[in-house]
Write a protein that holds these residues in place. Structure first.
Motif, mmCIF file in Angstrom:
data_model
loop_
_atom_site.group_PDB
_atom_site.id
_atom_site.type_symbol
_atom_site.label_atom_id
_atom_site.label_comp_id
_atom_site.label_asym_id
_atom_site.label_seq_id
_atom_site.Cartn_x
_atom_site.Cartn_y
_atom_site.Cartn_z
ATOM 1 N N ILE A 107 13.873 28.299 17.374
ATOM 2 C CA ILE A 107 15.098 28.040 16.608
ATOM 3 C C ILE A 107 15.296 29.035 15.466
ATOM 4 O O ILE A 107 16.427 29.388 15.136
ATOM 5 N N ALA A 108 14.232 29.534 14.875
ATOM 6 C CA ALA A 108 14.351 30.484 13.762
ATOM 7 C C ALA A 108 15.023 31.783 14.188
ATOM 8 O O ALA A 108 15.481 32.541 13.336
ATOM 9 N N GLN A 109 15.127 32.023 15.494
ATOM 10 C CA GLN A 109 15.747 33.252 15.977
ATOM 11 C C GLN A 109 17.229 33.092 16.278
ATOM 12 O O GLN A 109 17.858 34.015 16.785
ATOM 13 N N ARG A 110 17.786 31.925 15.963
ATOM 14 C CA ARG A 110 19.232 31.750 16.111
ATOM 15 C C ARG A 110 19.912 32.669 15.113
ATOM 16 O O ARG A 110 19.436 32.898 14.019
ATOM 17 N N GLY A 111 21.068 33.174 15.481
ATOM 18 C CA GLY A 111 21.791 34.135 14.660
ATOM 19 C C GLY A 111 22.371 33.526 13.400
ATOM 20 O O GLY A 111 22.313 32.310 13.183
ATOM 21 N N PRO A 112 22.955 34.385 12.556
ATOM 22 C CA PRO A 112 23.568 33.902 11.317
ATOM 23 C C PRO A 112 24.739 32.955 11.610
ATOM 24 O O PRO A 112 25.389 33.075 12.635
ATOM 25 N N ALA A 113 24.967 32.023 10.714
ATOM 26 C CA ALA A 113 26.065 31.048 10.824
ATOM 27 C C ALA A 113 25.994 30.246 12.122
ATOM 28 O O ALA A 113 27.008 29.825 12.641
ATOM 29 N N MET A 114 24.790 30.064 12.653
ATOM 30 C CA MET A 114 24.552 29.284 13.861
ATOM 31 C C MET A 114 24.996 29.994 15.142
ATOM 32 O O MET A 114 25.136 29.380 16.187
ATOM 33 N N THR A 115 25.231 31.302 15.095
ATOM 34 C CA THR A 115 25.589 32.052 16.291
ATOM 35 C C THR A 115 24.514 31.842 17.357
ATOM 36 O O THR A 115 23.331 31.861 17.045
ATOM 37 N N PRO A 116 24.909 31.656 18.623
ATOM 38 C CA PRO A 116 23.908 31.459 19.672
ATOM 39 C C PRO A 116 22.958 32.652 19.794
ATOM 40 O O PRO A 116 23.247 33.752 19.333
ATOM 41 N N GLY A 117 21.851 32.419 20.476
ATOM 42 C CA GLY A 117 20.820 33.426 20.644
ATOM 43 C C GLY A 117 21.276 34.624 21.458
ATOM 44 O O GLY A 117 22.381 34.643 22.004
ATOM 45 N N PRO A 118 20.389 35.619 21.592
ATOM 46 C CA PRO A 118 20.756 36.853 22.275
ATOM 47 C C PRO A 118 20.957 36.703 23.785
ATOM 48 O O PRO A 118 21.652 37.494 24.404
ATOM 49 N N VAL A 119 20.385 35.666 24.389
ATOM 50 C CA VAL A 119 20.545 35.420 25.815
ATOM 51 C C VAL A 119 20.980 33.964 25.985
ATOM 52 O O VAL A 119 20.350 33.052 25.439
ATOM 53 N N VAL A 120 22.064 33.764 26.728
ATOM 54 C CA VAL A 120 22.537 32.398 26.977
ATOM 55 C C VAL A 120 22.736 32.177 28.467
ATOM 56 O O VAL A 120 22.951 33.117 29.232
ATOM 57 N N GLN A 121 22.650 30.923 28.833
ATOM 58 C CA GLN A 121 23.031 30.483 30.166
ATOM 59 C C GLN A 121 24.087 29.418 29.939
ATOM 60 O O GLN A 121 23.857 28.433 29.210
ATOM 61 N N PHE A 122 25.264 29.610 30.520
ATOM 62 C CA PHE A 122 26.387 28.702 30.304
ATOM 63 C C PHE A 122 26.863 28.206 31.657
ATOM 64 O O PHE A 122 27.022 28.977 32.596
ATOM 65 N N GLY A 123 27.083 26.911 31.743
ATOM 66 C CA GLY A 123 27.619 26.344 32.970
ATOM 67 C C GLY A 123 28.538 25.183 32.658
ATOM 68 O O GLY A 123 28.423 24.549 31.609
ATOM 69 N N ASN A 124 29.477 24.948 33.558
ATOM 70 C CA ASN A 124 30.342 23.785 33.400
ATOM 71 C C ASN A 124 30.607 23.162 34.764
ATOM 72 O O ASN A 124 30.479 23.806 35.796
ATOM 73 N N TYR A 125 30.915 21.869 34.765
ATOM 74 C CA TYR A 125 31.034 21.145 36.018
ATOM 75 C C TYR A 125 31.785 19.832 35.808
ATOM 76 O O TYR A 125 31.934 19.342 34.692
ATOM 77 N N ASN A 126 32.225 19.274 36.924
ATOM 78 C CA ASN A 126 32.749 17.916 36.979
ATOM 79 C C ASN A 126 31.785 17.101 37.842
ATOM 80 O O ASN A 126 31.266 17.602 38.845
ATOM 81 N N ALA A 127 31.536 15.887 37.459
ATOM 82 C CA ALA A 127 30.676 15.010 38.251
ATOM 83 C C ALA A 127 31.512 14.347 39.345
ATOM 84 O O ALA A 127 32.705 14.119 39.177
ATOM 85 N N ALA A 128 30.865 14.041 40.442
ATOM 86 C CA ALA A 128 31.562 13.470 41.596
ATOM 87 C C ALA A 128 32.028 12.030 41.374
ATOM 88 O O ALA A 128 32.964 11.575 42.016
ATOM 89 N N SER A 129 31.355 11.312 40.455
ATOM 90 C CA SER A 129 31.705 9.908 40.218
ATOM 91 C C SER A 129 31.149 9.473 38.869
ATOM 92 O O SER A 129 30.332 10.169 38.263
ATOM 93 N N VAL A 130 31.533 8.296 38.434
ATOM 94 C CA VAL A 130 31.011 7.738 37.196
ATOM 95 C C VAL A 130 29.499 7.513 37.316
ATOM 96 O O VAL A 130 28.747 7.753 36.368
ATOM 97 N N ALA A 131 29.047 7.101 38.489
ATOM 98 C CA ALA A 131 27.605 6.888 38.693
ATOM 99 C C ALA A 131 26.834 8.203 38.546
ATOM 100 O O ALA A 131 25.754 8.233 37.951
ATOM 101 N N VAL A 132 27.406 9.295 39.053
ATOM 102 C CA VAL A 132 26.755 10.601 38.910
ATOM 103 C C VAL A 132 26.752 11.019 37.436
ATOM 104 O O VAL A 132 25.761 11.557 36.945
ATOM 105 N N GLU A 133 27.843 10.760 36.723
ATOM 106 C CA GLU A 133 27.883 11.053 35.284
ATOM 107 C C GLU A 133 26.797 10.283 34.546
ATOM 108 O O GLU A 133 26.134 10.816 33.660
ATOM 109 N N ASP A 134 26.615 9.024 34.908
ATOM 110 C CA ASP A 134 25.572 8.198 34.309
ATOM 111 C C ASP A 134 24.198 8.820 34.557
ATOM 112 O O ASP A 134 23.394 8.969 33.636
ATOM 113 N N ASP A 135 23.936 9.213 35.804
ATOM 114 C CA ASP A 135 22.659 9.844 36.146
ATOM 115 C C ASP A 135 22.469 11.161 35.408
ATOM 116 O O ASP A 135 21.388 11.442 34.885
ATOM 117 N N LEU A 136 23.505 12.004 35.369
ATOM 118 C CA LEU A 136 23.401 13.297 34.685
ATOM 119 C C LEU A 136 23.176 13.122 33.189
ATOM 120 O O LEU A 136 22.351 13.818 32.587
#
Length: 179
Positions: A107-136
């Motif tokens: 965590i000490a290597q996070r950038g100034p003003a809370m800028t994310p680190g030098p390497v990121v992995q970003f993903g986004n998705y929709n869950a297939a159902s409410v039950a899947v959202e619960d599991d996720l």
């Protein structure tokens, strides 16, 4: 604290990339950071599994990105901004509110003003159902985020929900390196 993120994924044709990146870093980012509520900006070249770029802007909450909204900003763009935005291809964006966060051992290597680190992995998705959202949700809270909180080289991770965008869920992992 930064609990809101505006994420924009896009590509730029190779012949325009150098000019676009110069404008983006020296004109566009400073303009965004001059707006009320914007706390930080980060820009990443996509490498593993794709090409293009990921731009991230952080704020205390989503309000900063909705007042004015992206659509309202589009209507007010200068000719220069319109020209450079026209260079983007396959652009998608989302405005995200943080749901859960963990800090990793690096965590000490996070950038100034809370800028994310030098390497990121970003993903986004929709869950297939409410039950899947619960599991996720349970999996992130009980397994994935605690694992990341102890993973060497991990700066942190944020699980987010979309206020605007095609996908409801997003995850941002921050690391010190690709390793």
């Amino acid at each position: 604290m930064d609990r809101g993120i505006w994420a924009i994924c896009y590509d730029v044709a190779g012949e325009h990339a150098a000019e676009y990146l110069d404008w983006f870093h020296h004109v566009h980012i400073p303009e965004k950071l001059a707006r009320p509520g914007y706390a930080w900006a980060a820009h990443y070249a996509l490498t593993h599994g794709g090409s293009g770029y990921l731009a991230l802007f952080g704020a205390a909450g989503t309000h900063a990105f909705l007042n004015p909204s992206p659509g309202q900003l589009l209507a007010r763009q200068s000719d220069e901004t319109r020209r450079f935005m026209g260079m983007r291809r396959n652009s998608t964006m989302c405005i995200l509110a943080e749901e859960m966060r963990v800090d990793g051992p690096a965590i000490a290597q996070r950038g100034p003003a809370m800028t994310p680190g030098p390497v990121v992995q970003f993903g986004n998705y929709n869950a297939a159902s409410v039950a899947v959202e619960d599991d996720l949700g349970a999996w992130y809270a009980q397994e994935r985020l605690p694992l990341l909180a102890a993973l060497p080289g991990c700066i942190g991770a944020r699980k987010m929900l979309a206020s605007v965008g095609a996908y409801k869920h997003a995850i941002l992992h921050e690391f010190t390196s690709l390793e």
